[in-house]
Design an enzyme around this catalytic site. Structure first.
Site, PDB file in Angstrom:
ATOM      1  N   GLY A  72     -14.481   5.869  -7.754  1.00  0.00           N
ATOM      2  CA  GLY A  72     -13.273   6.601  -8.113  1.00  0.00           C
ATOM      3  C   GLY A  72     -12.088   6.340  -7.200  1.00  0.00           C
ATOM      4  O   GLY A  72     -11.060   7.002  -7.315  1.00  0.00           O
ATOM      5  N   CYS A  77       0.847  -1.191   0.000  1.00  0.00           N
ATOM      6  CA  CYS A  77       0.000   0.000   0.000  1.00  0.00           C
ATOM      7  C   CYS A  77       0.884   1.242   0.000  1.00  0.00           C
ATOM      8  O   CYS A  77       1.694   1.438   0.909  1.00  0.00           O
ATOM      9  CB  CYS A  77      -0.904  -0.022   1.243  1.00  0.00           C
ATOM     10  N   HIS A 106      -6.627   2.525   0.597  1.00  0.00           N
ATOM     11  CA  HIS A 106      -6.356   2.873   1.995  1.00  0.00           C
ATOM     12  C   HIS A 106      -7.250   4.092   2.197  1.00  0.00           C
ATOM     13  O   HIS A 106      -7.079   5.095   1.501  1.00  0.00           O
ATOM     14  CB  HIS A 106      -4.876   3.233   2.172  1.00  0.00           C
ATOM     15  N   CYS A 126       0.570   3.309   3.181  1.00  0.00           N
ATOM     16  CA  CYS A 126       1.274   2.697   4.316  1.00  0.00           C
ATOM     17  C   CYS A 126       2.767   2.964   4.208  1.00  0.00           C
ATOM     18  O   CYS A 126       3.439   3.227   5.217  1.00  0.00           O
ATOM     19  CB  CYS A 126       0.983   1.206   4.393  1.00  0.00           C
ATOM     20  N   ASP A 171      -1.150  16.339  -2.087  1.00  0.00           N
ATOM     21  CA  ASP A 171      -1.336  15.418  -3.204  1.00  0.00           C
ATOM     22  C   ASP A 171      -0.304  15.744  -4.277  1.00  0.00           C
ATOM     23  O   ASP A 171      -0.082  16.917  -4.580  1.00  0.00           O
ATOM     24  CB  ASP A 171      -2.760  15.556  -3.753  1.00  0.00           C
ATOM     25  N   ASN A 198     -13.632   8.846  -1.808  1.00  0.00           N
ATOM     26  CA  ASN A 198     -14.055   7.942  -2.865  1.00  0.00           C
ATOM     27  C   ASN A 198     -14.058   6.523  -2.303  1.00  0.00           C
ATOM     28  O   ASN A 198     -13.098   6.122  -1.654  1.00  0.00           O
ATOM     29  CB  ASN A 198     -13.105   8.022  -4.064  1.00  0.00           C
ATOM     30  N   HIS A 245      -9.016   7.379   2.598  1.00  0.00           N
ATOM     31  CA  HIS A 245      -8.434   8.724   2.628  1.00  0.00           C
ATOM     32  C   HIS A 245      -9.470   9.741   2.173  1.00  0.00           C
ATOM     33  O   HIS A 245     -10.450   9.405   1.529  1.00  0.00           O
ATOM     34  CB  HIS A 245      -7.187   8.803   1.738  1.00  0.00           C
ATOM     35  N   HIS A 285      -4.279   0.977   8.538  1.00  0.00           N
ATOM     36  CA  HIS A 285      -4.746   0.615   7.206  1.00  0.00           C
ATOM     37  C   HIS A 285      -6.196   0.121   7.279  1.00  0.00           C
ATOM     38  O   HIS A 285      -6.498  -0.881   7.928  1.00  0.00           O
ATOM     39  CB  HIS A 285      -3.873  -0.477   6.581  1.00  0.00           C
ATOM     40  N   HIS A 342      -9.796  13.643   0.388  1.00  0.00           N
ATOM     41  CA  HIS A 342      -9.176  14.734  -0.359  1.00  0.00           C
ATOM     42  C   HIS A 342      -9.760  16.039   0.166  1.00  0.00           C
ATOM     43  O   HIS A 342     -10.984  16.177   0.245  1.00  0.00           O
ATOM     44  CB  HIS A 342      -9.517  14.639  -1.855  1.00  0.00           C
TER      45      HIS A 342
END
Length: 115
Positions: free
Chosen positions: A92, A3, A97, A6, A29, A86, A99, A45, A101
């Site tokens: 998408g 990952c 993992h 990770c 990003d 997402n 997350h 995770h 945005h």
């Protein structure tokens, strides 16, 4: 585990850290979709929102608190920002993992359901 997030948490892959706690990491990003584009991830995770268990929701609350802190730190809290999670391939999600945005720094248009 293979990952990328990770590996970022472990320090094996560098990132541009914005904020960090014992349980959460926030970094820029590498392919920003807006002038301000941060990723907020739990250090534990969890593959996706669908994989979160009852014991994970306090941690996800910490993730949301980190998002609020980050919006303030990056100067978009007052003007506004978008927070996106997402979930799954059709939603998408590319990195499995969980997350969020955080996008801001400009006027964001409405979401297009047909995108």
């Amino acid at each position: 585990m293979d990952c990328i997030f990770c590996k970022i948490i472990e320090g094996a892959i560098p990132s541009s850290k914005i904020y960090e706690t014992d349980n959460v990491l926030v970094f820029r990003d590498i392919q920003p979709a807006a002038p301000v584009h941060a990723l907020i991830i739990p250090k534990k995770h969890i593959a996706s929102m669908n994989d979160a268990k009852d014991g994970d929701f306090a941690l996800l609350g910490e993730v949301l608190a980190a998002a609020q802190h980050t919006a303030q730190e990056l100067g978009v809290a007052d003007s506004g920002y978008r927070l996106i999670n997402n979930c799954g391939a059709d939603g998408g999600q590319v990195v499995f993992h969980i997350h969020f945005h955080l996008l801001g720094g400009e006027k964001l248009g409405p979401l297009n359901a047909k995108a």
